[in-house]
Design a protein around this motif. Structure first.
Motif, PDB file in Angstrom:
ATOM      1  N   THR A 264       0.815  -1.206   0.000  1.00  0.00           N
ATOM      2  CA  THR A 264       0.000   0.000   0.000  1.00  0.00           C
ATOM      3  C   THR A 264       0.852   1.261   0.000  1.00  0.00           C
ATOM      4  OG1 THR A 264      -1.584  -1.205   1.322  1.00  0.00           O
ATOM      5  CG2 THR A 264      -1.893   1.166   1.179  1.00  0.00           C
ATOM      6  N   PHE A 265       1.863   1.290   0.871  1.00  0.00           N
ATOM      7  CA  PHE A 265       2.538   2.569   1.093  1.00  0.00           C
ATOM      8  C   PHE A 265       3.888   2.706   0.419  1.00  0.00           C
ATOM      9  CE2 PHE A 265      -0.377   2.109   4.729  1.00  0.00           C
ATOM     10  CZ  PHE A 265      -1.165   3.223   4.480  1.00  0.00           C
ATOM     11  N   THR A 266       4.565   1.603   0.090  1.00  0.00           N
ATOM     12  CA  THR A 266       5.845   1.794  -0.585  1.00  0.00           C
ATOM     13  C   THR A 266       5.809   1.369  -2.047  1.00  0.00           C
ATOM     14  OG1 THR A 266       6.613  -0.254   0.431  1.00  0.00           O
ATOM     15  CG2 THR A 266       7.353   1.787   1.433  1.00  0.00           C
ATOM     16  N   ARG A 267       4.930   0.403  -2.397  1.00  0.00           N
ATOM     17  CA  ARG A 267       4.898  -0.027  -3.795  1.00  0.00           C
ATOM     18  C   ARG A 267       3.764   0.606  -4.588  1.00  0.00           C
ATOM     19  NH1 ARG A 267       6.908  -5.836  -4.802  1.00  0.00           N
ATOM     20  NH2 ARG A 267       8.395  -6.129  -3.116  1.00  0.00           N
ATOM     21  N   ASN A 268       2.963   1.442  -3.887  1.00  0.00           N
ATOM     22  CA  ASN A 268       1.868   2.135  -4.571  1.00  0.00           C
ATOM     23  C   ASN A 268       0.898   1.201  -5.282  1.00  0.00           C
ATOM     24  OD1 ASN A 268       2.882   4.537  -3.706  1.00  0.00           O
ATOM     25  ND2 ASN A 268       4.192   4.765  -5.510  1.00  0.00           N
ATOM     26  N   GLN A 269       0.583   0.096  -4.661  1.00  0.00           N
ATOM     27  CA  GLN A 269      -0.441  -0.807  -5.189  1.00  0.00           C
ATOM     28  C   GLN A 269      -1.583  -0.840  -4.189  1.00  0.00           C
ATOM     29  OE1 GLN A 269      -0.089  -2.836  -7.932  1.00  0.00           O
ATOM     30  NE2 GLN A 269       2.085  -3.217  -8.244  1.00  0.00           N
ATOM     31  N   MET A 270      -2.212   0.315  -4.001  1.00  0.00           N
ATOM     32  CA  MET A 270      -3.179   0.443  -2.920  1.00  0.00           C
ATOM     33  C   MET A 270      -4.299  -0.584  -2.982  1.00  0.00           C
ATOM     34  SD  MET A 270      -5.182   3.840  -1.780  1.00  0.00           S
ATOM     35  CE  MET A 270      -3.755   4.675  -1.105  1.00  0.00           C
ATOM     36  N   ALA A 271      -4.811  -0.854  -4.177  1.00  0.00           N
ATOM     37  CA  ALA A 271      -5.948  -1.769  -4.275  1.00  0.00           C
ATOM     38  C   ALA A 271      -5.544  -3.186  -3.856  1.00  0.00           C
ATOM     39  CB  ALA A 271      -6.487  -1.772  -5.697  1.00  0.00           C
ATOM     40  N   VAL A 272      -4.343  -3.586  -4.234  1.00  0.00           N
ATOM     41  CA  VAL A 272      -3.865  -4.916  -3.830  1.00  0.00           C
ATOM     42  C   VAL A 272      -3.672  -4.943  -2.307  1.00  0.00           C
ATOM     43  CG1 VAL A 272      -1.999  -6.595  -4.063  1.00  0.00           C
ATOM     44  CG2 VAL A 272      -2.786  -5.320  -6.054  1.00  0.00           C
ATOM     45  N   GLY A 273      -3.101  -3.857  -1.774  1.00  0.00           N
ATOM     46  CA  GLY A 273      -2.941  -3.765  -0.324  1.00  0.00           C
ATOM     47  C   GLY A 273      -4.284  -3.843   0.379  1.00  0.00           C
ATOM     48  N   ALA A 274      -5.274  -3.137  -0.167  1.00  0.00           N
ATOM     49  CA  ALA A 274      -6.611  -3.150   0.436  1.00  0.00           C
ATOM     50  C   ALA A 274      -7.176  -4.569   0.414  1.00  0.00           C
ATOM     51  CB  ALA A 274      -7.532  -2.197  -0.304  1.00  0.00           C
ATOM     52  N   SER A 275      -6.998  -5.274  -0.700  1.00  0.00           N
ATOM     53  CA  SER A 275      -7.568  -6.625  -0.729  1.00  0.00           C
ATOM     54  C   SER A 275      -6.854  -7.541   0.264  1.00  0.00           C
ATOM     55  CB  SER A 275      -7.573  -7.222  -2.142  1.00  0.00           C
ATOM     56  OG  SER A 275      -6.456  -6.840  -2.861  1.00  0.00           O
ATOM     57  N   SER A 276      -5.550  -7.337   0.461  1.00  0.00           N
ATOM     58  CA  SER A 276      -4.874  -8.169   1.458  1.00  0.00           C
ATOM     59  C   SER A 276      -5.392  -7.845   2.863  1.00  0.00           C
ATOM     60  CB  SER A 276      -3.356  -7.991   1.383  1.00  0.00           C
ATOM     61  OG  SER A 276      -2.982  -6.712   1.814  1.00  0.00           O
ATOM     62  N   ALA A 277      -5.705  -6.567   3.127  1.00  0.00           N
ATOM     63  CA  ALA A 277      -6.265  -6.203   4.434  1.00  0.00           C
ATOM     64  C   ALA A 277      -7.635  -6.843   4.628  1.00  0.00           C
ATOM     65  CB  ALA A 277      -6.363  -4.681   4.565  1.00  0.00           C
ATOM     66  N   VAL A 278      -8.416  -6.902   3.543  1.00  0.00           N
ATOM     67  CA  VAL A 278      -9.737  -7.525   3.639  1.00  0.00           C
ATOM     68  C   VAL A 278      -9.593  -9.012   3.996  1.00  0.00           C
ATOM     69  CG1 VAL A 278     -11.813  -8.163   2.341  1.00  0.00           C
ATOM     70  CG2 VAL A 278     -10.822  -5.884   2.091  1.00  0.00           C
ATOM     71  N   ILE A 279      -8.629  -9.678   3.369  1.00  0.00           N
ATOM     72  CA  ILE A 279      -8.409 -11.101   3.683  1.00  0.00           C
ATOM     73  C   ILE A 279      -8.014 -11.250   5.160  1.00  0.00           C
ATOM     74  CG2 ILE A 279      -7.064 -13.162   3.126  1.00  0.00           C
ATOM     75  CD1 ILE A 279      -8.741 -12.423   0.807  1.00  0.00           C
ATOM     76  N   MET A 280      -7.145 -10.344   5.650  1.00  0.00           N
ATOM     77  CA  MET A 280      -6.766 -10.405   7.073  1.00  0.00           C
ATOM     78  C   MET A 280      -7.987 -10.235   7.969  1.00  0.00           C
ATOM     79  SD  MET A 280      -3.321  -8.095   7.234  1.00  0.00           S
ATOM     80  CE  MET A 280      -3.183  -8.247   9.018  1.00  0.00           C
ATOM     81  N   LEU A 281      -8.835  -9.263   7.611  1.00  0.00           N
ATOM     82  CA  LEU A 281     -10.030  -9.025   8.417  1.00  0.00           C
ATOM     83  C   LEU A 281     -10.924 -10.261   8.430  1.00  0.00           C
ATOM     84  CD1 LEU A 281     -11.806  -6.950   9.993  1.00  0.00           C
ATOM     85  CD2 LEU A 281     -13.023  -6.602   7.852  1.00  0.00           C
ATOM     86  N   MET A 282     -11.041 -10.921   7.279  1.00  0.00           N
ATOM     87  CA  MET A 282     -11.883 -12.114   7.224  1.00  0.00           C
ATOM     88  C   MET A 282     -11.322 -13.205   8.133  1.00  0.00           C
ATOM     89  SD  MET A 282     -12.733 -12.000   3.157  1.00  0.00           S
ATOM     90  CE  MET A 282     -13.138 -13.728   3.004  1.00  0.00           C
ATOM     91  N   GLY A 283     -10.001 -13.320   8.161  1.00  0.00           N
ATOM     92  CA  GLY A 283      -9.380 -14.306   9.053  1.00  0.00           C
ATOM     93  C   GLY A 283      -9.713 -14.018  10.514  1.00  0.00           C
ATOM     94  N   ILE A 284      -9.571 -12.755  10.901  1.00  0.00           N
ATOM     95  CA  ILE A 284      -9.856 -12.382  12.291  1.00  0.00           C
ATOM     96  C   ILE A 284     -11.334 -12.570  12.605  1.00  0.00           C
ATOM     97  CG2 ILE A 284      -9.902 -10.450  13.921  1.00  0.00           C
ATOM     98  CD1 ILE A 284      -7.138 -10.436  13.477  1.00  0.00           C
ATOM     99  N   ALA A 285     -12.192 -12.146  11.661  1.00  0.00           N
ATOM    100  CA  ALA A 285     -13.632 -12.247  11.908  1.00  0.00           C
ATOM    101  C   ALA A 285     -14.030 -13.705  12.101  1.00  0.00           C
ATOM    102  CB  ALA A 285     -14.408 -11.618  10.749  1.00  0.00           C
TER     103      ALA A 285
END
Lengths: 300, 293
Positions: A264-285
């Protein structure tokens, strides 16, 4: 007339009393809805767009998720997390349970030992990471010390080794949290009715059987809590990786949390970063929602 | 048989007991080792670490590494030591803890004594927010802080920590107040005491223990935070955890291990002190945050 006046006044006061609690609660509720759930929805939305360095709003469907799971860096992060989480949870529970059972045997100096087991929990992962980073460094740390003490062939360079670096992460994380797990089990043990144990002993149960058959099954709630807390900490692990290994050597200790940050912050691939965060959230949920639901329902 | 005691009915033989003591002491050493290493090596000249033994006591005791970590070590591009960042952390942690604890007390009071339809769902939503991976809010939070003109400021960090800390403080106070007899609150209402009056006069005076637990928990969490500090603080509001990491990871010049260790202890000192002074409450907070949701 006077009666009517006091009645409206009382009416007004009653209504205020009715609204006041909701009014006082509303900032917290608004904050939670906006900054937690609103932001979650926004991040989920971003994960379906073509955002790069800045958010953009062009819909691309599941493209980012397809890309994400095609990236070897992400697969590596998931595999690392699987190794890290399973070892971290298992070892913490094993050490925590053993320490708790042993401490529960009327140990002299229990009051001194317990705080020693628990103090790492008060430290920041950055401090823990710094301490272990240099302890594990073959040039100055344990390996070097062993050489100076005459054990010339001793090798302990896991932190520099791609195949073993992930285990140094486990080591430091277990060091930090296992004492906490001990405290959870100890609380569970102290809650067990002694009459049950005495009865079993009169029936001739050995200590081993006593624990295996009676005590450990009674600790089920503590096991569940320990599992839930440790598993969710494992998925969120970020600071420790940054301080201990920085995700390296290579990608040997990259986890989803570090992946998300760098994409998200160093490679400027925000959408990919966002989708990885969504996967993390699903794991926690998947772990937390049933747990919270059960806890809240139980209270009724 | 007759010596069966109150706190444990289990009897153990002498060999088992020896094994137990060895096991317990081994782990005590395991937990102490990194801290011992940090302390002794923070009191050595650098040469004794690189050329000597990390486990050995210093030959020339010196507090130079501590002075350097505090006021002259290179953090990023500036040679300021950790001092300004330590102050940043304090300026951030005090208001954030105060606000989130106060909100938590009010929320807990409302969610137990002034319940309304749907209060459980609201609490569930707040509770889940304690456990989310914060990666899920980083991108929108960065934007919102930017819009509010709060990026890179201590105020921004305070806001972030209050927002994501209020769930836990609500949890503490709610569970605590749930055990407080509602009849007393009812009786006070009959006597005409209002919402705030009951809170000040009846609830707050009995809230001492849980307030301590909550304050310690929030203090430890916010002081130790790294992710939000690294994402939103910039240079001016950088908290000590981020500064420490910069110090240790810096690739320029000689690695001054002794300064790193001194810095790490400095960063750990406030939470360690709290733990030493009020460890009992610290443990209670940990348990309340986990065993009972």
């Amino acid at each position: 007339m006077a009666v009517g006046q006091t009645r409206t006044e009382r009416d007004w006061r009653m209504r205020l009393q009715d609204w006041l609690p909701k009014l006082v609660l509303s900032p917290s509720v608004a904050m939670t809805l906006l900054f937690v759930y609103g932001f979650i929805i926004f991040t989920i939305y971003l994960s379906f767009t073509g955002s790069k360095m800045l958010p953009s709003y062009d819909w691309v469907g599941f493209d980012n998720y397809r890309r994400l799971f095609g990236l070897s860096a992400w697969t590596t992060a998931l595999i690392n997390l699987a190794i890290f989480a399973s070892l971290y949870v298992t070892i913490c529970i094993a050490i925590g349970l053993s320490l708790a059972i042993f401490l529960d045997q009327k140990i002299r100096g229990e009051g001194m030992l317990r705080p020693i087991y628990l103090y790492p929990m008060a430290l920041s992962f950055i401090v823990t990471g710094t301490a272990w980073k240099w302890l594990l460094d073959p040039g100055i740390g344990i390996e070097h010390t062993m050489h100076l003490w005459g054990w010339e062939t001793f090798r302990f360079d896991w932190i520099k080794n791609r195949d073993y670096a992930i285990y140094t992460l486990v080591l430091a994380a277990v060091w930090q949290s296992s004492g906490f797990v001990m405290a959870m089990f100890l609380a569970g043990l102290r809650g067990i009715d002694n009459e049950i144990l005495k009865a079993a002993q009169i029936d001739g149960a050995s200590n081993w059987n006593l624990y295996r058959r009676i005590v450990i099954p009674l600790l089920r709630p503590a096991f569940l809590s320990a599992f839930v807390i440790l598993a969710h900490l494992a998925i969120k692990s970020y600071d420790l990786v940054i301080a201990l290994t920085g995700g390296g050597p290579g990608r040997a200790t990259e986890l989803p949390a570090t992946f998300m940050y760098s994409y998200t912050f160093t490679r400027n691939q925000m959408a990919v970063g966002a989708s990885s965060a969504v996967i993390m959230l699903m794991g926690i949920a998947a772990i937390m929602v049933p747990y919270i639901y059960a806890e809240l329902k139980e209270k009724n | 048989m007759s010596v069966a005691t109150q706190d444990s009915a289990v009897r153990t033989g002498r060999i088992t007991r020896t094994f137990i003591y060895v096991f317990l002491i081994f782990f005590a050493l395991f937990y102490l080792l990194p801290f011992f290493v940090m302390v002794i090596n923070s009191l050595k000249p650098l040469g004794e670490i690189t050329g000597g033994n990390m486990m050995a006591l210093p030959q020339d005791w010196t507090i130079q590494p501590w002075l350097s970590a505090w006021s002259t070590a290179q953090i990023g591009v500036e040679a300021t030591g950790l001092k300004p960042y330590f102050i940043n952390s304090i300026l951030m942690v005090v208001p954030a803890v105060a606000i989130s604890t106060m909100l938590g007390a009010l929320n807990g009071y409302i969610l137990t004594k002034w319940t309304f339809p749907g209060h459980k769902i609201l609490f569930g939503l707040m509770l889940f927010s304690c456990f989310i991976p914060f990666q899920i809010v980083l991108i929108p939070m960065a934007r919102v802080l930017g819009e509010l003109g709060l990026s890179g400021s201590t105020t921004g960090l305070i806001l972030v920590h209050v927002v994501y800390g209020v769930g836990f403080s609500t949890l503490y106070f709610r569970n605590y107040y749930a055990a407080f007899p509602t009849e007393l609150v009812r009786a006070a209402m009959m006597d005409g005491a209002g919402f705030f009056r009951i809170f000040w006069r009846i609830m707050l005076p009995v809230s001492g223990p849980i307030a301590v637990v909550c304050i310690i928990w929030q203090f430890t969490n916010i002081w130790n935070d790294f992710l939000f500090g690294a994402s939103f603080a910039g240079l001016n509001a950088m908290p000590i955890t981020v500064a420490l990491n910069n110090l240790v990871q810096s690739s320029t010049g000689v690695k001054e291990y002794n300064v790193h260790f001194a810095g790490a202890i400095l960063a750990a000192l406030p939470t360690l002190l709290v733990y030493i002074v009020a460890g009992r409450y610290f443990v209670r907070g940990l348990m309340a945050g986990s065993v009972k949701g």
